[in-house]
Motif scaffolding. Structure first.
Motif, mmCIF file in Angstrom:
data_model
loop_
_atom_site.group_PDB
_atom_site.id
_atom_site.type_symbol
_atom_site.label_atom_id
_atom_site.label_comp_id
_atom_site.label_asym_id
_atom_site.label_seq_id
_atom_site.Cartn_x
_atom_site.Cartn_y
_atom_site.Cartn_z
ATOM 1 N N ALA A 130 -53.440 15.512 19.425
ATOM 2 C CA ALA A 130 -52.940 16.058 20.668
ATOM 3 C C ALA A 130 -53.556 15.512 21.882
ATOM 4 O O ALA A 130 -52.691 15.165 23.060
ATOM 5 C CB ALA A 130 -52.877 17.615 20.747
ATOM 6 N N GLY A 131 -54.524 15.411 22.036
ATOM 7 C CA GLY A 131 -55.356 14.936 23.303
ATOM 8 C C GLY A 131 -55.121 13.278 23.488
ATOM 9 O O GLY A 131 -54.873 12.816 24.679
ATOM 10 N N SER B 185 -51.492 13.206 24.982
ATOM 11 C CA SER B 185 -51.588 13.587 26.347
ATOM 12 C C SER B 185 -52.009 12.684 27.165
ATOM 13 O O SER B 185 -51.689 12.424 28.407
ATOM 14 C CB SER B 185 -52.586 14.838 26.286
ATOM 15 N N PHE B 186 -53.059 11.808 26.829
ATOM 16 C CA PHE B 186 -53.526 10.821 27.756
ATOM 17 C C PHE B 186 -53.189 9.551 27.433
ATOM 18 O O PHE B 186 -53.686 8.382 27.959
ATOM 19 C CB PHE B 186 -55.153 10.855 27.681
ATOM 20 N N ASN C 115 -59.376 6.431 29.512
ATOM 21 C CA ASN C 115 -58.412 7.132 29.084
ATOM 22 C C ASN C 115 -58.719 7.680 27.677
ATOM 23 O O ASN C 115 -58.685 8.817 27.269
ATOM 24 C CB ASN C 115 -56.993 6.437 28.710
ATOM 25 N N ALA D 282 -59.498 11.615 26.820
ATOM 26 C CA ALA D 282 -58.998 12.172 25.751
ATOM 27 C C ALA D 282 -59.945 12.745 24.683
ATOM 28 O O ALA D 282 -59.809 13.965 24.022
ATOM 29 C CB ALA D 282 -57.975 11.064 24.989
ATOM 30 N N SER E 1 -60.506 16.898 24.019
ATOM 31 C CA SER E 1 -60.251 17.330 22.623
ATOM 32 C C SER E 1 -61.564 18.146 22.287
ATOM 33 O O SER E 1 -61.477 19.045 21.372
ATOM 34 C CB SER E 1 -59.942 16.149 21.981
#
Length: 616
Positions: free
Chosen positions: A57-58, A61-62, A79, A83, A87
């Protein structure tokens, strides 16, 4: 924006999941010196189920899967760090506050993200390294061009990297030259910084160099001139090329990443124009725009740049049918669907035509670029010059005032300052015409004054090119004659910027930089073409022609200006006395032109423009 998943990207995602799981297990091993005892194996296997989902998910997201992994850069590394950090915080919160908080080894929450960052980042940069070192051939064949880069800055680094990474190994970068002594002896991507520009000829003597590429923006004109002069006496000359800067690619239509041959415009020390694009767009978008002299160099460029701001209508007016034909086709190719293009073949002195145009097309913005501009030609065509440049300007401005146009901008010239000829005097009188109208009009009248446009039709550069094509010689009027020059793109950008300032009744003066000696321009043009002045082609001095000055000026009084708020635009202080005398003088000039009486017209013109000395 959703991230598309292709097979290669899916492979990188699966690899990341494996890395997250493996490093989580490794973090426990490191924490317990590779001997995990009860109850920690149970905690490991219960919590490891959560970790990959949180890190996935992290990563999404990034944007870790938006980039091309073999082009990984420092921004990608940042990035990854973001992330991993996000996380790690979420993972710690889930584990410590929701479950297993009592027995869970806290140090794992620090060790694990460090390992993830090292391995995930390492894999990406390892892929890039493998591509650069293994997949791209490093051997240079006989066809590889030896290249010397001028400028060891960010643009030079970028060009060198692209050349080194070229799959066909077409370029062999011999090194850099840079005037910054602190860079001498250092290297960029393995290419040495060999010294300053004074080292150019010694390096060319030792190295097999086919191309010299200028990879700088500041002082580029000075550097190009210096290189051209250094190559003057060489029997074989490397080809001189220019790497376009980011600003050129953004502001110049048709510019690309490709290297290009050095052009005369590169001899100028010009800088990037600061534009208030939102303000210009607010002045032009959805408006009806009239451009007179649309078939000329300035008028054509005005059309192109105005079209980028999506006016509702653009009206092109010119009295030369062929020029108008090409201007219309060019405008049609650059317009957006919401812009109508109207081409009108006619004369700016035709009151009936102007009345019909303003009533039918209702122009709200007028750019008046129409003028007779050839200095020596107007010296023997006095009445025509006055009739077109002064009376024509006044009639267009008068129509704009009568029909309620929002704004009118006159394109003027530095030859209006202490004019030595009819052309400059008529343009100065035209400035006074629009200043006179601005006193009582709701239309915002203003003028913009600048020097020679490099490469425009009839310009000295165009004459030099014709003379070169004919085998020479190049003809210069005086060895010390100087002129102000700027590119047409830069001139029009500043015209639009001055227009958007919204200052009525003003004469704006563009910062033209340093004057250029015409003799130097002739020599450098030959050098850029691979010719040696005096050897391959002669340069002759013909003498100043009637109406020409040795040096041009931008204003009579160096202190007679105000700031506009823009670093490259000044405002001339107003001269109300001359404006008040305008109506009576205009009537005299109009009567003299009607009678084709140049002597009477000149006498009236000299009264309107006191700094002009009429020829006997």
């Amino acid at each position: 924006m959703s991230q598309k998943v292709n097979p290669r990207r899916l492979g990188v995602m699966l690899l990341d999941v494996i890395v997250v799981l493996a490093t989580y297990y490794l973090a426990f091993l490191l924490r317990f010196d590779f001997q995990i005892e009860h109850p920690f194996p149970d905690i490991l296997f219960q919590t490891i189920k959560v970790v990959p989902f949180v890190y996935a998910a992290g990563a999404f997201s990034f944007g870790l899967y938006r980039g091309i992994y073999y082009f990984s850069s420092f921004s990608d590394l940042i990035n990854i760090m973001k992330a991993v950090a996000a996380s790690a915080i979420v993972t710690g919160a889930l584990i410590l506050f929701l479950r297993h908080g009592g027995w869970y080894p806290r140090s794992v929450l620090i060790i694990h993200p460090i390992l993830v960052f090292l391995f995930v980042g390492g894999i990406r940069f390892g892929i890039r390294l493998a591509k650069n070192l293994v997949l791209i051939p490093r051997s240079f064949g006989a066809d590889s061009k030896g290249v010397l880069l001028i400028g060891a800055g960010s643009l030079g680094e970028s060009i060198a990297r692209q050349m080194l990474n070229a799959p066909d190994a077409a370029y062999r970068v011999a090194g850099f030259l840079d005037d910054d002594k602190e860079k001498w002896g250092l290297s960029i991507h393995g290419c040495p910084v060999l010294g300053g520009l004074e080292s150019l000829n010694p390096i060319l003597d030792k190295e097999n160099i086919q191309e010299i590429v200028v990879t700088i923006e500041d002082r580029r004109g000075q550097v190009v001139r210096s290189i051209a002069e250094s190559l003057a006496d060489r029997e074989t000359k490397p080809e001189l090329k220019i790497a376009p800067t980011l600003s050129e690619m953004l502001t110049s239509p048709g510019a690309s990443l490709q290297l290009r041959k050095a052009m005369p415009a590169d001899l100028l020390n010009r800088k990037v124009v600061r534009l208030e694009l939102d303000r210009i767009a607010a002045s032009l978008k959805g408006r009806s725009v009239l451009i007179t002299g649309a078939g000329g160099t300035i008028g054509g460029e005005l059309s192109r740049q105005c079209l980028s701001f999506k006016p509702a209508r653009i009206i092109l007016l010119d009295n030369h049918a062929t020029s108008l034909f090409y201007a219309e086709n060019d405008a049609l190719s650059h317009r957006s669907p919401e812009t109508e293009v109207v081409a009108i073949l006619g004369d700016i002195r035709d009151r009936a035509l102007l009345r019909e145009l303003f009533e039918r097309d209702k122009p709200q913005v007028v750019f008046h670029a129409a003028a007779h501009k050839h200095v020596s030609q107007l010296e023997s065509n006095i009445v025509e010059g006055l009739s077109n440049n002064l009376l024509g300007t006044y009639r267009v401005a008068e129509a704009a005032d009568k029909h309620g146009a929002e704004s009118f901008l006159l394109i003027s010239t530095d030859k209006a300052v202490r004019p030595a000829g009819i052309m400059g005097a008529t343009k100065r009188a035209a400035e006074l015409a629009i200043l006179h109208l601005s006193q009582k009009s709701k239309t915002r009248f203003s003028a913009v004054r600048f020097g020679n446009v490099l490469g425009s039709s009839g310009s000295v550069l165009e004459l030099f090119r014709r003379q070169m094509a004919a085998g020479g010689p190049l003809q210069v009027t005086h060895p010390e004659a100087t002129r102000f020059f700027m590119t047409v793109e830069e001139a029009v950008q500043l015209v639009l910027e001055a227009f958007s300032l919204g200052r009525p009744g003003e004469v704006f003066i563009l910062n033209m930089g340093t004057p250029v000696r015409i003799m130097d321009m002739a020599k450098n043009l030959l050098l850029l073409s691979g010719l040696t002045p005096g050897k391959d082609m002669e340069i002759t001095v013909t003498g100043l022609r009637p109406g020409e000055k040795l040096h041009e000026e931008l204003m009579e009084d160096p202190a007679g200006y105000e700031s506009s708020g823009h670093p490259d635009i000044l405002i001339l202080r107003k001269e109300n006395r001359l404006v008040e005398e305008f109506p009576a003088t205009l009537a005299s000039i109009e009567a003299a032109c009607a009678k084709a009486d140049p002597a009477a017209a000149l006498k009236a013109l000299a009264g309107l423009v006191p700094t002009y000395q009429a020829h006997a």
